[in-house]
Design a protein around this motif. Structure first.
Motif, PDB file in Angstrom:
ATOM      1  N   ASN A 158     -68.821 -11.314  -5.619  1.00  0.00           N
ATOM      2  CA  ASN A 158     -69.430 -12.392  -6.392  1.00  0.00           C
ATOM      3  C   ASN A 158     -68.482 -13.575  -6.544  1.00  0.00           C
ATOM      4  O   ASN A 158     -68.906 -14.699  -6.726  1.00  0.00           O
ATOM      5  CB  ASN A 158     -69.920 -11.892  -7.746  1.00  0.00           C
ATOM      6  CG  ASN A 158     -68.783 -11.668  -8.715  1.00  0.00           C
ATOM      7  OD1 ASN A 158     -67.756 -11.108  -8.342  1.00  0.00           O
ATOM      8  ND2 ASN A 158     -68.960 -12.067  -9.953  1.00  0.00           N
ATOM      9  N   VAL A 159     -67.161 -13.314  -6.515  1.00  0.00           N
ATOM     10  CA  VAL A 159     -66.191 -14.396  -6.393  1.00  0.00           C
ATOM     11  C   VAL A 159     -65.989 -14.590  -4.900  1.00  0.00           C
ATOM     12  O   VAL A 159     -65.246 -13.853  -4.262  1.00  0.00           O
ATOM     13  CB  VAL A 159     -64.853 -14.053  -7.082  1.00  0.00           C
ATOM     14  CG1 VAL A 159     -63.864 -15.187  -6.898  1.00  0.00           C
ATOM     15  CG2 VAL A 159     -65.076 -13.785  -8.568  1.00  0.00           C
ATOM     16  N   PHE A 160     -66.690 -15.549  -4.330  1.00  0.00           N
ATOM     17  CA  PHE A 160     -66.611 -15.789  -2.884  1.00  0.00           C
ATOM     18  C   PHE A 160     -65.424 -16.709  -2.628  1.00  0.00           C
ATOM     19  O   PHE A 160     -65.443 -17.889  -2.984  1.00  0.00           O
ATOM     20  CB  PHE A 160     -67.908 -16.419  -2.382  1.00  0.00           C
ATOM     21  CG  PHE A 160     -67.915 -16.632  -0.887  1.00  0.00           C
ATOM     22  CD1 PHE A 160     -68.277 -15.608  -0.031  1.00  0.00           C
ATOM     23  CD2 PHE A 160     -67.560 -17.858  -0.346  1.00  0.00           C
ATOM     24  CE1 PHE A 160     -68.290 -15.804   1.345  1.00  0.00           C
ATOM     25  CE2 PHE A 160     -67.558 -18.060   1.029  1.00  0.00           C
ATOM     26  CZ  PHE A 160     -67.921 -17.025   1.878  1.00  0.00           C
ATOM     27  N   ILE A 161     -64.382 -16.161  -2.019  1.00  0.00           N
ATOM     28  CA  ILE A 161     -63.134 -16.895  -1.816  1.00  0.00           C
ATOM     29  C   ILE A 161     -63.239 -17.719  -0.533  1.00  0.00           C
ATOM     30  O   ILE A 161     -63.358 -17.170   0.564  1.00  0.00           O
ATOM     31  CB  ILE A 161     -61.945 -15.930  -1.767  1.00  0.00           C
ATOM     32  CG1 ILE A 161     -61.875 -15.136  -3.074  1.00  0.00           C
ATOM     33  CG2 ILE A 161     -60.635 -16.689  -1.534  1.00  0.00           C
ATOM     34  CD1 ILE A 161     -60.912 -13.970  -3.048  1.00  0.00           C
ATOM     35  N   THR A 162     -63.202 -19.026  -0.683  1.00  0.00           N
ATOM     36  CA  THR A 162     -63.338 -19.930   0.468  1.00  0.00           C
ATOM     37  C   THR A 162     -61.994 -20.367   1.033  1.00  0.00           C
ATOM     38  O   THR A 162     -61.926 -20.943   2.104  1.00  0.00           O
ATOM     39  CB  THR A 162     -64.151 -21.174   0.063  1.00  0.00           C
ATOM     40  OG1 THR A 162     -63.519 -21.823  -1.051  1.00  0.00           O
ATOM     41  CG2 THR A 162     -65.568 -20.783  -0.340  1.00  0.00           C
ATOM     42  N   SER A 163     -60.923 -20.107   0.315  1.00  0.00           N
ATOM     43  CA  SER A 163     -59.555 -20.346   0.792  1.00  0.00           C
ATOM     44  C   SER A 163     -58.619 -19.431   0.006  1.00  0.00           C
ATOM     45  O   SER A 163     -58.683 -19.403  -1.226  1.00  0.00           O
ATOM     46  CB  SER A 163     -59.152 -21.809   0.582  1.00  0.00           C
ATOM     47  OG  SER A 163     -57.789 -22.012   0.963  1.00  0.00           O
ATOM     48  N   PRO A 164     -57.834 -18.618   0.711  1.00  0.00           N
ATOM     49  CA  PRO A 164     -57.635 -18.577   2.157  1.00  0.00           C
ATOM     50  C   PRO A 164     -58.712 -17.762   2.865  1.00  0.00           C
ATOM     51  O   PRO A 164     -59.359 -16.916   2.252  1.00  0.00           O
ATOM     52  CB  PRO A 164     -56.275 -17.890   2.282  1.00  0.00           C
ATOM     53  CG  PRO A 164     -56.261 -16.941   1.108  1.00  0.00           C
ATOM     54  CD  PRO A 164     -56.938 -17.692  -0.009  1.00  0.00           C
ATOM     55  N   VAL A 165     -58.854 -18.045   4.178  1.00  0.00           N
ATOM     56  CA  VAL A 165     -59.702 -17.262   5.062  1.00  0.00           C
ATOM     57  C   VAL A 165     -58.811 -16.689   6.153  1.00  0.00           C
ATOM     58  O   VAL A 165     -57.602 -16.911   6.161  1.00  0.00           O
ATOM     59  CB  VAL A 165     -60.833 -18.124   5.653  1.00  0.00           C
ATOM     60  CG1 VAL A 165     -61.770 -18.590   4.549  1.00  0.00           C
ATOM     61  CG2 VAL A 165     -60.279 -19.327   6.413  1.00  0.00           C
ATOM     62  N   ALA A 166     -59.407 -15.947   7.086  1.00  0.00           N
ATOM     63  CA  ALA A 166     -58.614 -15.256   8.094  1.00  0.00           C
ATOM     64  C   ALA A 166     -57.755 -16.193   8.941  1.00  0.00           C
ATOM     65  O   ALA A 166     -56.685 -15.812   9.419  1.00  0.00           O
ATOM     66  CB  ALA A 166     -59.528 -14.425   8.990  1.00  0.00           C
ATOM     67  N   SER A 167     -58.204 -17.416   9.127  1.00  0.00           N
ATOM     68  CA  SER A 167     -57.464 -18.360   9.970  1.00  0.00           C
ATOM     69  C   SER A 167     -56.439 -19.195   9.182  1.00  0.00           C
ATOM     70  O   SER A 167     -55.742 -20.020   9.765  1.00  0.00           O
ATOM     71  CB  SER A 167     -58.440 -19.310  10.663  1.00  0.00           C
ATOM     72  OG  SER A 167     -59.202 -20.044   9.700  1.00  0.00           O
ATOM     73  N   THR A 168     -56.339 -18.948   7.884  1.00  0.00           N
ATOM     74  CA  THR A 168     -55.442 -19.744   7.032  1.00  0.00           C
ATOM     75  C   THR A 168     -53.988 -19.343   7.202  1.00  0.00           C
ATOM     76  O   THR A 168     -53.669 -18.160   7.376  1.00  0.00           O
ATOM     77  CB  THR A 168     -55.834 -19.561   5.546  1.00  0.00           C
ATOM     78  OG1 THR A 168     -57.151 -20.052   5.342  1.00  0.00           O
ATOM     79  CG2 THR A 168     -54.869 -20.297   4.622  1.00  0.00           C
ATOM     80  N   THR A 169     -53.094 -20.338   7.159  1.00  0.00           N
ATOM     81  CA  THR A 169     -51.658 -20.095   7.088  1.00  0.00           C
ATOM     82  C   THR A 169     -51.103 -20.848   5.887  1.00  0.00           C
ATOM     83  O   THR A 169     -51.244 -22.064   5.799  1.00  0.00           O
ATOM     84  CB  THR A 169     -50.930 -20.563   8.361  1.00  0.00           C
ATOM     85  OG1 THR A 169     -51.390 -19.816   9.485  1.00  0.00           O
ATOM     86  CG2 THR A 169     -49.414 -20.362   8.221  1.00  0.00           C
ATOM     87  N   PHE A 170     -50.517 -20.124   4.942  1.00  0.00           N
ATOM     88  CA  PHE A 170     -49.797 -20.734   3.826  1.00  0.00           C
ATOM     89  C   PHE A 170     -48.327 -20.790   4.219  1.00  0.00           C
ATOM     90  O   PHE A 170     -47.779 -19.824   4.755  1.00  0.00           O
ATOM     91  CB  PHE A 170     -49.942 -19.905   2.549  1.00  0.00           C
ATOM     92  CG  PHE A 170     -51.278 -20.021   1.861  1.00  0.00           C
ATOM     93  CD1 PHE A 170     -52.202 -20.990   2.218  1.00  0.00           C
ATOM     94  CD2 PHE A 170     -51.611 -19.135   0.837  1.00  0.00           C
ATOM     95  CE1 PHE A 170     -53.426 -21.097   1.573  1.00  0.00           C
ATOM     96  CE2 PHE A 170     -52.833 -19.233   0.184  1.00  0.00           C
ATOM     97  CZ  PHE A 170     -53.736 -20.207   0.546  1.00  0.00           C
ATOM     98  N   THR A 171     -47.684 -21.926   3.937  1.00  0.00           N
ATOM     99  CA  THR A 171     -46.268 -22.102   4.270  1.00  0.00           C
ATOM    100  C   THR A 171     -45.444 -22.098   2.999  1.00  0.00           C
ATOM    101  O   THR A 171     -45.758 -22.814   2.039  1.00  0.00           O
ATOM    102  CB  THR A 171     -46.050 -23.418   5.033  1.00  0.00           C
ATOM    103  OG1 THR A 171     -46.850 -23.407   6.230  1.00  0.00           O
ATOM    104  CG2 THR A 171     -44.584 -23.587   5.412  1.00  0.00           C
ATOM    105  N   ALA A 172     -44.407 -21.307   2.994  1.00  0.00           N
ATOM    106  CA  ALA A 172     -43.540 -21.188   1.827  1.00  0.00           C
ATOM    107  C   ALA A 172     -43.008 -22.551   1.402  1.00  0.00           C
ATOM    108  O   ALA A 172     -42.606 -23.368   2.234  1.00  0.00           O
ATOM    109  CB  ALA A 172     -42.378 -20.252   2.128  1.00  0.00           C
ATOM    110  N   GLY A 173     -43.041 -22.813   0.115  1.00  0.00           N
ATOM    111  CA  GLY A 173     -42.500 -24.054  -0.418  1.00  0.00           C
ATOM    112  C   GLY A 173     -43.428 -25.241  -0.337  1.00  0.00           C
ATOM    113  O   GLY A 173     -43.112 -26.312  -0.849  1.00  0.00           O
TER     114      GLY A 173
END
Length: 221
Positions: free
Chosen positions: A18-33
């Motif tokens: 029910n909480v549909f998470i739109t970010s991150p998704v499988a193609s997402t990359t988070f960069t440290a800092g």
């Protein structure tokens, strides 16, 4: 026994809670800092976001039965009045890897099928880059256990997880307020859970079992 790829696909499917998470998704990359955004919306299923209410939001890793909190993004955010959190990923929580996912844990709402546990929602697994940390042996064992974890059975995590300082500078945007928070939390593994162990999605392990069963059926065909 399910393959690592199957577990990954099931985790991705669990984003349809029910909480549909739109970010991150499988193609997402988070960069440290560098600032990153966790965003979500209501998918129209029961319970709604108002019922889910205040939630702990964090970056986790692990398997279907045992998950470890690596960084607290927000200790408490009302998902019904807020739709995104901007925060800075901590590069010390682990290595460059695609074994990360975001978990929402409701502070007040219980799981509909296993009320002894809180309602939860998971993102797809995503990548973190620019990382300088490592996974300790216990966390790595959790990750390695993705192919052998008994789906829906009892699992136990009895300590042994090296504490990790989870720091976040998060700015929460809503229609009523904006605030910044810096949270320190210890990395923690789930305690013994039966039936709803390692719940994936708000309705608990049944969501995960359905996804995994479908994948197994496809393989057998």
């Amino acid at each position: 026994m399910f393959s690592k790829a199957a577990i990954s696909l099931a985790l991705a499917a669990s984003a349809l809670a029910n909480v549909f998470i739109t970010s991150p998704v499988a193609s997402t990359t988070f960069t440290a800092g560098q600032q990153a955004t966790v965003a979500w919306q209501d998918d129209g299923l029961t319970p709604n976001l108002t019922s889910f209410g205040a939630a702990l939001v964090g970056i986790y890793t692990g398997n279907a039965n045992v998950q470890t909190l690596l960084q607290t993004i927000s200790a408490s955010v009302d998902v019904s009045t807020t739709s995104s959190i901007v925060f800075t990923p901590d590069g010390t929580i682990g290595p460059n890897s695609n074994e990360y996912f975001v978990r929402f844990t409701s502070i007040n709402l219980k799981d509909a099928t296993s009320p002894q546990f809180p309602a939860e929602a998971f993102s797809a697994k995503f990548t973190m880059a620019g990382m300088t940390g490592t996974f300790n042996s216990t966390v790595q064992a959790e990750i390695n256990g993705q192919s052998t974890a008994p789906i829906g059975a009892t699992s136990s995590a009895t300590g042994g997880v090296t504490s990790s300082t989870a720091k976040s500078s998060a700015t929460m945007t809503s229609s009523t307020s904006s605030s910044s928070s810096k949270t320190t939390a210890s990395a923690s593994a789930s305690a013994t859970k039966t039936g709803a162990a390692g719940k994936v999605g708000v309705t608990g392990i049944t969501c995960f079992v359905g996804a995994a069963a479908s994948l197994l059926g496809a393989v057998l065909l």
